[in-house]
Enzyme design. Structure first.
Site, PDB file in Angstrom:
ATOM      1  N   GLY A   7       3.988  -5.138  11.898  1.00 49.68           N
ATOM      2  CA  GLY A   7       4.417  -5.357  10.521  1.00 49.68           C
ATOM      3  C   GLY A   7       4.280  -4.018   9.832  1.00 49.68           C
ATOM      4  O   GLY A   7       3.626  -3.124  10.338  1.00 49.68           O
ATOM      5  N   CYS A   8       4.907  -3.826   8.670  1.00 51.82           N
ATOM      6  CA  CYS A   8       4.909  -2.486   8.107  1.00 51.82           C
ATOM      7  C   CYS A   8       5.215  -2.463   6.627  1.00 51.82           C
ATOM      8  O   CYS A   8       5.620  -3.449   6.042  1.00 51.82           O
ATOM      9  CB  CYS A   8       5.964  -1.614   8.784  1.00 51.82           C
ATOM     10  SG  CYS A   8       5.807  -1.533  10.549  1.00 51.82           S
TER      11      CYS A   8
END
Lengths: 532, 363
Positions: free
Chosen positions: B11-12
């Site tokens: 995720g980012c």
């Protein structure tokens, strides 16, 4: 002559339930059921017609024999037609429990086949697909699903796309700017649009009944997919459905004229078939009635023999000539497909076919069905579709020509799980023949070659074909395609995808269970438990 | 384990700013922006890319390299010297920063390809540099080229983005466009090369999400000769832009439409010209379509492009303030960078937004 062959099945009539309506007796085209008249019927007959064999009547009275249905077990093929249609549910059919001395090497079917050949001296015939215990790779592959890091998608709430095009694609597109935005400059090769990645496999009118053909055509139109004429020509009754029909050109060239070629939306050259690779076809003269004769363009009652090879195709360059002859005949408006059986060198053959100019390649695995084939060929020639498909897709990619052709996989596809796995291995679409027949009632009795199909599918006898209502059969086919399509959407959603092209060839979404290293290598998939 | 040996979902947070007037500003605004989304990273990867930061060497290729061993540096520099004229070679300036662990050796080189290569092939500079990057990253153990464009540079490592910015002293660089990334990988690669942005030539890509169609995207690219070393979604996205836009010449806007294709139900309603365009895009580039959740920023000289997945499974918001266009995972991150915004809007599902330098602006 009874011979040494014991019956395969035993038919049991529950005489308590049976109300002697005679439905089953009239229905069995194989003649496995007879009505045996008991004493009361005999007496009635004497009154009606006069009969002098009183001794027989006395015997029946003495033994208190009632009227009853009796079975000739030898003739039963376990097609379930009587079982399904008995209003009292009084009939059951079981495998003959007759014990054989246990012998792993000499199984009962080996013995029976030898007895049969010892009696007839012929080659053994059969119908449908290979039913032997070969390993199923489909059953040893599982699909992926999303958890946490990417969300699965609910097909009831989000669009889920199955539309598929079959045809050749260029590697790249060119655009030019127009006043309203970019305009497509590249001229695309003709293609066929499918609303779901399924087509009906080639089955000829002759092998199957006209009603079966009509049902397939109607269902193809309703579902936005294709039916395939097989090599038996196109009956005029099917003309209204021509936009959903792929017309086949096989080695016998039956029913082919320019009108036939132009009428369909695509043309398929049939080189081989999974149930009988390297073998031609034989429609016995008895099946060639007036209608079949007109459609196939052969005389009534004449045997329709399709040669084993096309006698104008002895090599790949000859195939290329036929492909382009058909493209010329259809003025380059229709994709040309080539259907081959899955054999050992299938990858190289497919590559050659792509280079020869085909737009679609249909690969038929060794589980693929047929109306008639020598048993020994069906059961011992060819390779599984899973392996063939993986090898072909790999080879075309290695050579950078995968875009040039669409791949259709067939041969023993049983449910939407098989369809999804075939697509993940690299198929653009999947062809179903046997599954479609089963939807119409087929019980896989494998007696298609006898022409006695009680379900009205693989027969031309008017009293039998009348049993298959094309509209009802079409409805059942539409239901099947709809059901599988809904399931495909569920599978895609679980995979976190909303278009089928994102699964196509995505082998990363497959895992093998219980496969050897070399199996995994050929299939191009990882073992279960191995992460991305 | 390092990137490329396994595939690591993450995720980012992503964020980007461009001054459409080409006015250069230092790395503090982008650092504030990405630092604001601390929760979206877990300290296992942060990175930045600045455009217009090397005006003194604007025409030379700026190569940023990381070395794990002295031998790797010796081998690389020997190879570099054979194929390129090196105008400047120096360690990338860094400062010791709490929260940033042991760093590899970080060097940069300003180079120009030698006119005659050993194999005599006639290639333009871009092909030459691409081949160099592929060779070093694929064949020289312990060496990794992480930036290779002109007048731009990628700075990245293992740590939270704000710490990485301090480490690389980004306040000392001035660029007209900045993009950044904070990473939340699901396990611990601990390799600096695995952080993002991913850069090749002038192109850089940051990405938040997981490409569920990775398997077929990868096989599709392999057919055109691409070798996917890193096994990351970002790599796939960068190569797809390279193939479709640079090699096939598909207009940038249509590349975006191919990657996040419109639904058939919409295509069926388009007028004839558009229907032909999009039907062809889906037929021909179906294997390039990106499926699954993602928001992406792609940057290259003078252009910043934001792209959201087909059904918006990841957030992406755009904003405008004076001559700045901003894009990012959260609106707060945009406001943190430049204060109040003149306008703010979401990128809709499957849509793209392309911000470019104004006509006539040179950088």
């Amino acid at each position: 002559m009874r011979g040494y062959l014991p019956p395969e099945y035993l038919v049991h009539i529950d005489h308590g339930k049976c109300r002697r309506c005679g439905n089953c007796v009239r229905n069995c085209a194989f003649g496995a059921l007879q009505f045996e008249h008991g004493a009361w019927q005999q007496i009635m007959r004497i009154f009606q017609h006069g009969q002098d064999d009183l001794q027989q009547v006395f015997d029946k009275i003495k033994e208190n024999v009632p009227d009853r249905v009796v079975a000739d077990h030898h003739k039963c093929v376990q097609c379930h037609y009587c079982v399904t249609h008995c209003p009292e549910g009084a009939i059951s059919v079981q495998p003959n429990p007759l014990a054989y001395r246990g012998n792993y090497h000499w199984q009962p079917h080996h013995l029976k086949n030898i007895w049969l050949q010892a009696e007839t001296g012929g080659k053994l015939l059969t119908g449908a697909g290979n039913d032997k215990t070969y390993f199923s790779y489909f059953d040893h592959m599982v699909l992926d699903a999303c958890q946490v890091t990417n969300p699965s998608i609910d097909p009831l709430r989000e669009p889920m796309e199955l539309r598929t095009y079959l045809g050749s694609r260029p590697d790249a597109l060119e655009f030019e700017s127009g006043p309203d935005g970019p305009v497509l400059k590249t001229k695309l090769a003709p293609a066929v649009r499918l609303e779901t990645p399924l087509v009906f496999a080639g089955m000829s009118y002759g092998a199957v009944s006209l009603n079966a053909h009509k049902a397939l055509a109607m269902a193809a139109k309703a579902c936005g997919i294709l039916m395939n004429t097989g090599e038996g020509g196109l009956h005029t009754d099917l003309y209204p459905y021509a936009d959903w029909i792929m017309v086949q050109v096989a080695s016998g060239r039956f029913g082919i004229d320019p009108d036939y070629l132009r009428r369909g939306v695509a043309v398929e050259i049939k080189i081989g078939q999974g149930a009988k690779p390297g073998i031609g076809g034989h429609l016995p003269g008895e099946k060639v009635d007036e209608e079949v004769s007109r459609t196939r363009m052969i005389p009534v009652g004449s045997d329709a023999l399709s040669p084993a090879p096309h006698h104008d195709i002895y090599s790949i360059e000859d195939l290329s000539q036929l492909i382009y002859a058909l493209k010329e005949a259809t003025e380059y408006t229709k994709p040309v497909a080539v259907k081959i059986a899955a054999v050992h060198n299938v990858a190289a053959i497919a590559s050659g076919i792509a280079r020869a100019g085909a737009d679609i390649i249909t690969i038929d695995g060794f589980r693929g069905g047929t109306g008639a084939t020598p048993l020994i060929i069906r059961d011992h020639v060819g390779i599984p579709i899973e392996m063939a498909l993986a090898a072909v897709d790999d080879r075309l990619r290695q050579e950078g020509i995968r875009n040039r052709v669409s791949l259709v996989a067939s041969g023993g596809i049983r449910h939407s799980g098989d369809v999804a796995k075939a697509i993940a291995l690299g198929a653009d679409a999947v062809a179903i023949g046997t599954a479609a027949l089963i939807a119409m009632g087929c019980r896989l009795c494998q007696k298609c070659y006898t022409g006695n199909c009680n379900w009205g599918i693989a027969t031309q006898k008017p009293e039998l074909t009348a049993r298959l209502d094309p509209e009802r059969a079409a409805e059942r086919l539409v239901n099947l395609i709809r059901g599988w399509s809904l399931e495909l959407k569920e599978i895609l959603g679980a995979l976190g995808l909303n278009a089928v092209e994102s699964l196509r060839g995505s082998r990363l979404r497959l895992r093998g269970i219980g496969l050897s290293e070399s199996d995994l290598r050929v299939l191009g998939i990882k073992n279960a438990g191995v992460g991305a | 384990m390092r990137e490329g040996m396994v595939r690591i979902p993450s995720g980012c947070a992503i964020s980007g700013i461009i001054s459409t007037k080409g006015i250069r500003f230092n790395g503090e605004a982008i650092t504030r922006s990405i630092a604001c989304m601390h929760e979206r990273a877990n300290g296992l990867g942060g990175g930045f890319v600045g455009y217009g930061i090397y005006p003194a060497y604007r025409d030379l290729y700026a190569l940023h390299l990381m070395y794990e061993t002295a031998q790797a540096r010796t081998d690389t520099e020997e190879y570099l010297g054979r194929h390129f004229t090196v105008h400047q070679a120096e360690p990338i300036p860094t400062r010791k920063t709490a929260g940033v662990g042991e760093a590899p050796m970080l060097w940069r080189y300003f180079v120009w390809p030698k006119e005659e290569s050993e194999d005599g092939a006639d290639r333009d500079g871009d092909d030459y540099v691409t081949a160099f990057v592929m060779t070093v990253n694929g064949r020289i153990p312990g060496a990794f080229v992480f930036s290779s464009g002109r007048n731009m540079g990628v700075f990245k490592g293992v740590g939270f983005p704000a710490d990485i910015a301090r480490f690389f002293r980004l306040e000392e660089y001035e660029g007209y466009m900045w993009v950044s990334h904070g990473r939340f990988p699901t396990n611990t690669p601990g390799w600096w090369g695995g952080a993002h942005p991913l850069g090749i030539l002038d192109w850089s890509v940051v990405h938040n999400g997981e490409v569920s169609s990775y398997g077929i995207n990868k096989r599709y690219l392999e057919m055109f000769g691409y070798c996917l070393e890193l096994q990351t979604d970002t790599e796939v996205i960068a190569y797809l832009f390279d193939l479709l836009h640079r090699r096939h010449g598909v207009p940038l806007d249509l590349v975006c439409r191919a990657l996040t294709a419109p639904f058939w139900k919409d295509i069926d309603r388009y007028e004839e010209r558009e229907r032909a365009v999009y039907t062809a895009l889906r037929r021909v580039y179906g294997s390039a379509m990106l499926n699954g959740p993602f928001s992406i920023i792609v940057a290259f000289n003078g252009t910043m492009l934001g792209l959201n997945d087909r059904i918006k499974l990841r957030p992406m918001v755009c904003g405008r303030k004076d001559h700045f266009i901003l894009m990012g995972s959260e609106e707060s991150a945009l406001r943190e960078a430049v204060g109040d915004l003149d306008a703010v809007w979401n990128i809709r599902a499957g849509e793209r937004f392309i911000a470019r330098l104004e006509e006539g602006v040179t950088v």
